[in-house]
Motif scaffolding. Sequence first.
Motif, short mmCIF file in Angstrom:
data_model
loop_
_atom_site.label_atom_id
_atom_site.label_comp_id
_atom_site.label_asym_id
_atom_site.label_seq_id
_atom_site.Cartn_x
_atom_site.Cartn_y
_atom_site.Cartn_z
N ARG A 39 0.81 -1.23 0.00
CA ARG A 39 0.00 0.00 0.00
C ARG A 39 0.84 1.27 0.00
O ARG A 39 0.44 2.29 -0.56
N ARG A 40 1.97 1.24 0.63
CA ARG A 40 2.77 2.47 0.82
C ARG A 40 3.97 2.60 -0.12
O ARG A 40 4.48 3.69 -0.32
N PHE A 41 4.42 1.47 -0.68
CA PHE A 41 5.66 1.52 -1.45
C PHE A 41 5.54 0.95 -2.86
O PHE A 41 6.52 0.51 -3.44
N THR A 42 4.32 0.97 -3.41
CA THR A 42 4.14 0.63 -4.82
C THR A 42 3.35 1.75 -5.47
O THR A 42 2.56 2.44 -4.82
N ILE A 43 3.56 1.91 -6.75
CA ILE A 43 2.80 2.93 -7.49
C ILE A 43 1.32 2.59 -7.45
O ILE A 43 0.47 3.47 -7.28
#
Length: 165
Positions: A135-139
């Motif tokens: 959720r936080r580290f993918t486009i």
Amino acid sequence: MQRFFNTFPQGSYKTLLDVGGYPWFWREFPVHAKIIVVNLHNPEVDFSDLPHLQFLNGDGLNLTFKDKSYDIAFSNSVIEHLFTFDRQKQFASEMSRVGNAIWCQTPAKEFFIEPHFLTPFFHFFPVSFRKRIVRRFTIWGWLTNENQETAEALVDEIRLLTYKE
């Protein structure tokens, strides 16, 4: 799709079974054949302008058609959404059973960008780590802002195949 049309030119087949696809796809890539689209999910879109197309609710892991009943069994980016290698083999087996020829397209695991999450190298990490960072580290995570449960379910669902597989 250009590769598909080069491999199977218009007129070289009369029937095509699209396993896991949607009717709207064939609006963009029209073919001159009878097309049956089989999917677990109903399309919720009007495709009455495609009179050569029929939609059936069904499961690509257990197709209800006779052996070799279609000229081409076609699938576009579905097989990687089946959770496990055993289910992927079952899907491929069903396509091989009902089609005289097979077109099964899937993203390559060897490519450095994971196409579902739009993020380099994401798919090479262990599943447990992917679930923590999706959720936080993918486009994809930044664009969709999905909840954690939905994000983890998608990580579980997608299993890219290797070239050998």
